[in-house]
Design a protein around this motif. Structure first.
Motif, short mmCIF file in Angstrom:
data_model
loop_
_atom_site.label_atom_id
_atom_site.label_comp_id
_atom_site.label_asym_id
_atom_site.label_seq_id
_atom_site.Cartn_x
_atom_site.Cartn_y
_atom_site.Cartn_z
N VAL A 161 60.72 54.31 73.77
CA VAL A 161 60.69 53.18 74.72
C VAL A 161 60.66 51.85 73.98
O VAL A 161 61.37 50.90 74.35
CB VAL A 161 59.47 53.32 75.66
N SER A 162 59.87 51.76 72.91
CA SER A 162 59.73 50.49 72.19
C SER A 162 61.01 50.09 71.47
O SER A 162 61.17 48.92 71.10
CB SER A 162 58.58 50.59 71.19
N ARG A 163 61.92 51.05 71.28
CA ARG A 163 63.19 50.74 70.64
C ARG A 163 64.33 50.59 71.64
O ARG A 163 65.28 49.82 71.40
CB ARG A 163 63.53 51.82 69.61
N VAL A 164 64.25 51.30 72.76
CA VAL A 164 65.32 51.23 73.76
C VAL A 164 65.28 49.91 74.52
O VAL A 164 66.30 49.23 74.66
CB VAL A 164 65.22 52.42 74.74
N VAL A 165 64.12 49.54 75.05
CA VAL A 165 64.05 48.37 75.94
C VAL A 165 64.54 47.09 75.27
O VAL A 165 65.32 46.33 75.87
CB VAL A 165 62.62 48.22 76.51
N PRO A 166 64.16 46.79 74.01
CA PRO A 166 64.68 45.55 73.40
C PRO A 166 66.19 45.55 73.20
O PRO A 166 66.78 44.47 73.05
CB PRO A 166 63.95 45.50 72.05
N ARG A 167 66.82 46.72 73.18
CA ARG A 167 68.26 46.78 72.97
C ARG A 167 69.06 46.64 74.27
O ARG A 167 70.28 46.54 74.24
CB ARG A 167 68.64 48.11 72.30
N LEU A 168 68.37 46.61 75.40
CA LEU A 168 69.07 46.54 76.68
C LEU A 168 69.33 45.09 77.07
O LEU A 168 68.41 44.27 77.12
CB LEU A 168 68.23 47.23 77.77
N ASP A 169 70.58 44.79 77.36
CA ASP A 169 70.97 43.48 77.86
C ASP A 169 71.31 43.64 79.33
O ASP A 169 72.32 44.26 79.68
CB ASP A 169 72.19 42.97 77.09
N PRO A 170 70.47 43.11 80.24
CA PRO A 170 70.75 43.28 81.67
C PRO A 170 72.13 42.79 82.08
O PRO A 170 72.71 43.32 83.04
CB PRO A 170 69.65 42.46 82.34
N ALA A 171 72.68 41.82 81.36
CA ALA A 171 74.00 41.30 81.69
C ALA A 171 75.09 42.36 81.48
O ALA A 171 76.16 42.29 82.09
CB ALA A 171 74.31 40.06 80.86
N GLU A 172 74.82 43.34 80.63
CA GLU A 172 75.80 44.38 80.34
C GLU A 172 75.49 45.69 81.06
O GLU A 172 76.21 46.68 80.88
CB GLU A 172 75.83 44.65 78.82
N LEU A 173 74.46 45.68 81.87
CA LEU A 173 73.97 46.91 82.51
C LEU A 173 74.39 46.97 83.97
O LEU A 173 74.30 45.98 84.70
CB LEU A 173 72.45 46.96 82.41
#
Length: 318
Positions: free
Chosen positions: A63-75
């Motif tokens: 979780v600590s590695r996935v969430v920072p890599r998520l860009d809501p603009a690309e999701l």
């Protein structure tokens, strides 16, 4: 606007907060760390949680590695995330909730007026059942285990095929396809019509970077395959076991393994020996059937009858 506890995010936004699950012994409110990642465009909803068992930390690492890599603009779509489920056990690095001596992953779907664990299960289950897919990140506690994914609904369940496909997409390489105990999220989710899997990301004390990397890759495989993100998932054939043979020690002493995790073994193959503290052989244990060497105890010392290892059986690929 999408909310989870105090986290609230409009399309294209991300927010973190706390999901209230009761009070501690001094009356302080207990809130689980949670996040909402709300994509800029519509799509499915994924629920992701970790540390249902308080000493299983590899999922927290994911979780600590996935969430920072998520860009809501690309999701496309939404992620609902609870980073630590078993709050009380996590604080003291124990497996079970010390407030009620309960294994959290036996408490689903929970009870909002029940015990501490039942209330936490109810709050997280309410969040999980808002989703189209559920990932419940675990590990083999502090024992040694291969990275695998568990499908726990049972092979006759109406959701079995979809859970099995989700497990293949996550793609650890190994799948345990065996009906789980009552109270597991991976059983309760499919009963609500939601494909749910239980990735067991190795087994260690603390966390293991290799297993965490496998979990991160698995989450992003799911995000790509189910159209949360652009791109293709990394597809690979999975080795599936439909059962387990568990082996205890016929004598007390020190275990010396003759098979490595992930090895294919045949009936009659030597799995381990037990020696005394002077190196004298006390016992030799061989495999009862063909399978995959799946899991072992971590410490070498054993008492008579104590658990030593497991072999995944009835193995095929898909």
């Amino acid at each position: 606007m999408t909310t989870l506890g105090t986290a609230s995010a409009a399309p294209g936004e991300i927010d973190t907060g706390r999901l209230a699950v009761g009070e501690s012994r001094d009356g302080t409110e207990v809130g689980l760390p949670c996040a909402v990642v709300n994509g800029a465009t519509d799509g499915k909803t994924l629920y992701l949680q970790a540390a249902s068992d308080g000493d299983e930390l590899n999922g927290v690492g994911v979780v600590s590695r996935v969430v920072p890599r998520l860009d809501p603009a690309e999701l496309s779509g939404t992620l609902l995330v609870v980073g630590v489920v078993n709050y009380h056990a996590f604080q003291v690095a124990e497996h079970r909730n010390p407030i009620d001596d309960t294994k959290m992953n036996r408490a689903y779907p929970g009870d909002e007026r029940g015990t501490s664990s039942e209330r936490i299960a109810a709050a997280t289950f309410d969040a999980a059942t808002r989703a189209d897919l559920i990932l419940d990140l675990h590990q083999g506690s502090t024992s040694r285990m291969i990275d695998e994914v568990r499908v726990r609904c049972g092979r006759r369940h109406r959701m079995h095929g979809e859970c099995l496909e989700l497990a293949k997409t996550f793609g650890c390489g190994y799948v345990l396809d065996q009906k789980g105990p009552e109270g597991q999220l991976a059983r309760a989710g499919p009963d609500e019509g939601i494909p749910t899997i239980d990735p067991e990301l190795g087994g260690c004390v603390g966390w293991d970077e290799e297993s965490i990397r496998a979990g991160v890759e698995g989450v992003f495989n799911v995000l790509r395959e189910y159209d949360f993100l652009d791109g293709d998932a990394t597809a690979s054939q999975q080795t599936r076991a439909k059962g387990f043979d568990q082996y205890g020690s016929p004598s007390g002493g020190l275990v010396r393994f003759e098979a490595d995790l992930g090895d294919r073994v045949s009936a009659g193959d030597l799995l381990f020996e037990v020696i005394d503290v002077f190196g004298e052989l006390q016992a030799r244990v061989t495999a009862n059937s063909d399978g995959v060497f799946w899991r072992t105890r971590r410490l070498p010392q054993v008492a008579t009858g104590e658990y030593v290892c497991s072999v995944g059986t009835n193995v095929d690929t898909y």
